[in-house]
Design an enzyme around this catalytic site. Sequence first.
Site, PDB file in Angstrom:
ATOM      1  N   PHE A 217      73.783  45.026  27.851  1.00  0.00           N
ATOM      2  CA  PHE A 217      73.460  43.630  28.152  1.00  0.00           C
ATOM      3  C   PHE A 217      74.114  42.690  27.143  1.00  0.00           C
ATOM      4  CE2 PHE A 217      69.419  45.595  29.997  1.00  0.00           C
ATOM      5  CZ  PHE A 217      69.990  45.693  31.255  1.00  0.00           C
TER       6      PHE A 217
ATOM      7  N   HIS B 175      66.413  46.422  25.014  1.00  0.00           N
ATOM      8  CA  HIS B 175      66.668  45.050  25.464  1.00  0.00           C
ATOM      9  C   HIS B 175      65.884  44.821  26.760  1.00  0.00           C
ATOM     10  CE1 HIS B 175      69.852  41.662  25.243  1.00  0.00           C
ATOM     11  NE2 HIS B 175      68.772  41.235  25.897  1.00  0.00           N
ATOM     12  N   LEU B 176      64.820  44.085  26.605  1.00  0.00           N
ATOM     13  CA  LEU B 176      63.913  43.769  27.727  1.00  0.00           C
ATOM     14  C   LEU B 176      64.648  43.306  28.973  1.00  0.00           C
ATOM     15  CD1 LEU B 176      61.333  41.270  26.222  1.00  0.00           C
ATOM     16  CD2 LEU B 176      60.830  43.568  27.024  1.00  0.00           C
ATOM     17  N   HIS B 177      64.227  43.720  30.137  1.00  0.00           N
ATOM     18  CA  HIS B 177      64.827  43.161  31.362  1.00  0.00           C
ATOM     19  C   HIS B 177      63.869  43.306  32.536  1.00  0.00           C
ATOM     20  CE1 HIS B 177      66.118  47.341  30.814  1.00  0.00           C
ATOM     21  NE2 HIS B 177      66.129  47.462  32.122  1.00  0.00           N
ATOM     22  N   TRP B 178      63.696  42.197  33.228  1.00  0.00           N
ATOM     23  CA  TRP B 178      62.897  42.200  34.448  1.00  0.00           C
ATOM     24  C   TRP B 178      63.801  42.553  35.617  1.00  0.00           C
ATOM     25  CZ3 TRP B 178      57.693  41.395  34.884  1.00  0.00           C
ATOM     26  CH2 TRP B 178      57.042  40.812  33.789  1.00  0.00           C
TER      27      TRP B 178
END
Length: 179
Positions: free
Chosen positions: A40, A134-137
């Site tokens: 990302f 790495h956060l991801h919706w």
Amino acid sequence: MAKKKLHISDDIWPQERDFIEKPERYKYVRKLIKPKGCVFCEALKAGVNAKSLVLHKTKHSMVVANKYPYNSGHLLVLPIAHKGTLMSLSEEQYMDLMLLMKAAAEILYKVYGCDAMNLGMNHGRVAGAGIPDHLHWHLIPRWSGDTNFFPLIAETKVLPETVAQSYKKLKPYFKKVKL
Ligand SMILES: [Zn+2]
């Protein structure tokens, strides 16, 4: 009757095969090895374009077309900051992320005419996050009757459009997002 003698070498290598040594092809093998950096963060560095698949960027967040979609229009909304937990986001970063998610959902309904949507996040590796740092919706459009969309068992999913086509279709709508 005498017991047939087992020829181990024959069993393991039952037949000779021709082979060609092509060490230069190793570069293709290496492609299967995961890159060291965060995909990302790398995408963000590559800019907002069809190659990086980044559709839009705000002060704290970005939208990316998922390279491996579960359904057409599968988007990822994530903070620009390389953070792995919701708790580590500031209020401002979190609010920005939520507003961008709302805008992205609105666009998906409009462009894909979907009936519903799966909004979800795997928070942490144990919960199934592929990129836990790495956060991801995930935003996944759903249509009535599109059962078995999660390719968890089947591994293969046939989609009506390529990711490049999805990107092209969605891009003009994200240009209008005022965030
Ligand atoms: Zn990152």
